[in-house]
Write an enzyme that holds these catalytic residues in place. Structure first.
Site, PDB file in Angstrom:
ATOM      1  N   ARG A 143       0.842  -1.207   0.000  1.00  0.00           N
ATOM      2  CA  ARG A 143       0.000   0.000   0.000  1.00  0.00           C
ATOM      3  C   ARG A 143       0.871   1.248   0.000  1.00  0.00           C
ATOM      4  O   ARG A 143       0.583   2.234  -0.679  1.00  0.00           O
ATOM      5  CB  ARG A 143      -0.916   0.012   1.224  1.00  0.00           C
ATOM      6  CG  ARG A 143      -1.820   1.235   1.261  1.00  0.00           C
ATOM      7  CD  ARG A 143      -2.586   1.336   2.559  1.00  0.00           C
ATOM      8  NE  ARG A 143      -3.274   2.613   2.663  1.00  0.00           N
ATOM      9  CZ  ARG A 143      -3.647   3.163   3.808  1.00  0.00           C
ATOM     10  NH1 ARG A 143      -3.397   2.559   4.942  1.00  0.00           N
ATOM     11  NH2 ARG A 143      -4.273   4.322   3.817  1.00  0.00           N
ATOM     12  N   HIS A 184      -0.482   4.804  -3.022  1.00  0.00           N
ATOM     13  CA  HIS A 184      -0.517   6.124  -2.417  1.00  0.00           C
ATOM     14  C   HIS A 184       0.647   7.023  -2.818  1.00  0.00           C
ATOM     15  O   HIS A 184       0.507   8.229  -2.766  1.00  0.00           O
ATOM     16  CB  HIS A 184      -0.590   5.984  -0.893  1.00  0.00           C
ATOM     17  CG  HIS A 184      -1.863   5.354  -0.453  1.00  0.00           C
ATOM     18  ND1 HIS A 184      -2.612   5.825   0.589  1.00  0.00           N
ATOM     19  CD2 HIS A 184      -2.527   4.287  -0.944  1.00  0.00           C
ATOM     20  CE1 HIS A 184      -3.681   5.065   0.736  1.00  0.00           C
ATOM     21  NE2 HIS A 184      -3.646   4.123  -0.189  1.00  0.00           N
ATOM     22  N   HIS A 207      -5.413  -6.687  -4.356  1.00  0.00           N
ATOM     23  CA  HIS A 207      -6.303  -6.875  -3.200  1.00  0.00           C
ATOM     24  C   HIS A 207      -6.210  -8.280  -2.633  1.00  0.00           C
ATOM     25  O   HIS A 207      -6.779  -8.561  -1.588  1.00  0.00           O
ATOM     26  CB  HIS A 207      -7.759  -6.609  -3.610  1.00  0.00           C
ATOM     27  CG  HIS A 207      -8.120  -5.161  -3.583  1.00  0.00           C
ATOM     28  ND1 HIS A 207      -9.113  -4.628  -4.359  1.00  0.00           N
ATOM     29  CD2 HIS A 207      -7.623  -4.133  -2.860  1.00  0.00           C
ATOM     30  CE1 HIS A 207      -9.217  -3.334  -4.117  1.00  0.00           C
ATOM     31  NE2 HIS A 207      -8.307  -3.014  -3.224  1.00  0.00           N
ATOM     32  N   TRP A 251     -10.274  -9.372   1.249  1.00  0.00           N
ATOM     33  CA  TRP A 251     -10.872  -9.711  -0.044  1.00  0.00           C
ATOM     34  C   TRP A 251     -10.755 -11.210  -0.331  1.00  0.00           C
ATOM     35  O   TRP A 251     -11.495 -11.744  -1.135  1.00  0.00           O
ATOM     36  CB  TRP A 251     -10.189  -8.944  -1.161  1.00  0.00           C
ATOM     37  CG  TRP A 251     -10.593  -7.506  -1.278  1.00  0.00           C
ATOM     38  CD1 TRP A 251     -11.572  -6.997  -2.097  1.00  0.00           C
ATOM     39  CD2 TRP A 251     -10.039  -6.389  -0.588  1.00  0.00           C
ATOM     40  NE1 TRP A 251     -11.653  -5.623  -1.934  1.00  0.00           N
ATOM     41  CE2 TRP A 251     -10.720  -5.226  -1.017  1.00  0.00           C
ATOM     42  CE3 TRP A 251      -9.023  -6.249   0.364  1.00  0.00           C
ATOM     43  CZ2 TRP A 251     -10.429  -3.957  -0.535  1.00  0.00           C
ATOM     44  CZ3 TRP A 251      -8.731  -4.976   0.847  1.00  0.00           C
ATOM     45  CH2 TRP A 251      -9.420  -3.847   0.398  1.00  0.00           C
ATOM     46  N   ASP A 295     -14.937  -3.088  -6.875  1.00  0.00           N
ATOM     47  CA  ASP A 295     -14.708  -4.497  -7.204  1.00  0.00           C
ATOM     48  C   ASP A 295     -15.812  -5.003  -8.125  1.00  0.00           C
ATOM     49  O   ASP A 295     -15.538  -5.665  -9.126  1.00  0.00           O
ATOM     50  CB  ASP A 295     -14.674  -5.340  -5.924  1.00  0.00           C
ATOM     51  CG  ASP A 295     -13.536  -4.962  -4.990  1.00  0.00           C
ATOM     52  OD1 ASP A 295     -12.433  -4.700  -5.496  1.00  0.00           O
ATOM     53  OD2 ASP A 295     -13.756  -4.926  -3.770  1.00  0.00           O
TER      54      ASP A 295
END
Length: 305
Positions: free
Chosen positions: A36, A57, A177, A193, A222
């Site tokens: 992430r 990010h 994910h 997920w 999704d």
């Protein structure tokens, strides 16, 4: 800030940092948040931080038209990591700081992207080509550049096309994910997920095609991958062919991690220079050897006469 000099010593530091990151991520089970961070350091908007892995990010803020944002390490600035979309990332930044303290020459931009690459590899994912040479920036992008997890296909395309990415990239990167889970205090959503959130595989797509699964998260973004025909084509492909997913993910990840970064024209200059020096040195040795050999034959011939 200036581009780093990617010489042989810098490359050695990268290799050492790679080993340190692998040990750190494995021992602390922090692959999801490191991925992430890598995504986030690409400077994506708020919503992408929810619907895509953390690596978004830093890189996700890139704008292909005006050439701003991208993987420049600015996520380390308090102004940026305190954005709502970056909740929780300070922990990943601190983890990376442990490695940075051992290898200070490496830029934050390179370090964060390398951490994302290692996070995928140590959890069973594909090997991703990593080219160092990114420069750091202290200028943080404005908040709100990442995709919104509550919106549909047009919004996703607006965000990804802005970065110069394709429909295939959208779906392949969504497969990230497979790692981690959403936290209500960070995103307002809760749950993983997949059934094995510390394993990188194609189960995100398999679960997506199954429909509702108890305990597993499915965001509006999704479901958009199923509702849109162009996106669904890749979902179905990746669900049945993990090798295809790994291949495409590795390419999309590399593309994302190099938004606004031209390895051949910037960071690679020093490498090219070193290679040129080595080539010239080798040529010099060859010439010297030829001179010695010719001299030897001349001496032998002279003695025979």
């Amino acid at each position: 800030m200036a581009f780093p000099v990617v010489d042989s010593e810098y490359l050695k530091d990268v290799d050492k940092a790679r080993r340190d990151l692998r040990a750190l991520i494995s021992s602390r089970n922090c692959a999801p948040i490191m991925l992430r961070l890598a995504y986030t350091s690409l400077s994506l908007p708020l919503s992408v931080s929810v619907c895509f892995p953390r690596k978004w990010h830093d890189a996700g803020t890139y704008d292909a038209k005006i050439k701003t944002g991208g993987p420049n390490g600015s996520i380390r600035n308090e102004e940026e990591y305190t954005h709502g979309s970056n909740n929780g990332l300070k922990k990943a930044i601190d983890f990376c700081e442990e490695v940075k303290s051992k290898h200070p020459r490496i830029t934050y931009a390179d370090l964060y992207q390398l951490a994302g690459v290692i996070a995928v590899e140590v959890t069973g994912g594909p090997t991703i080509d990593f080219v160092p040479g990114r420069k750091d920036s202290k200028i943080s992008p404005k908040e709100g550049l990442l995709p919104d997890a509550k919106q549909g296909a047009p919004h996703l395309r607006d965000i990804f096309y802005r970065m110069g990415l394709s429909d295939q990239d959208v779906v392949a990167l969504s497969g990230g994910h497979t790692l981690g889970r959403a936290h209500p205090e960070r995103s307002g959503f809760d749950g993983p997920w997949t059934k094995e959130p510390l394993k990188f595989d194609n189960s995100y797509f398999v679960e997506l095609l199954k429909g509702e699964s108890e305990g597993l998260l499915k965001l509006p973004t999704d479901m958009t991958l199923l509702d849109d025909p162009q996106f669904r084509h890749f979902v179905e492909l990746y669900a049945k062919d993990e090798d295809a997913f790994f291949r495409d993910y590795a390419e999309s990840h590399k593309k994302l991690s190099e938004l606004g970064f031209a390895p051949r024209s910037s960071g690679s200059k020093a490498i090219v220079k070193d290679n040129t020096i080595l080539t010239q040195s080798a040529f010099g040795v060859a010439v010297a050897a030829a001179v010695v050999i010719l001299g030897y034959f001349y001496e032998v011939r002279h003695r025979i006469k």
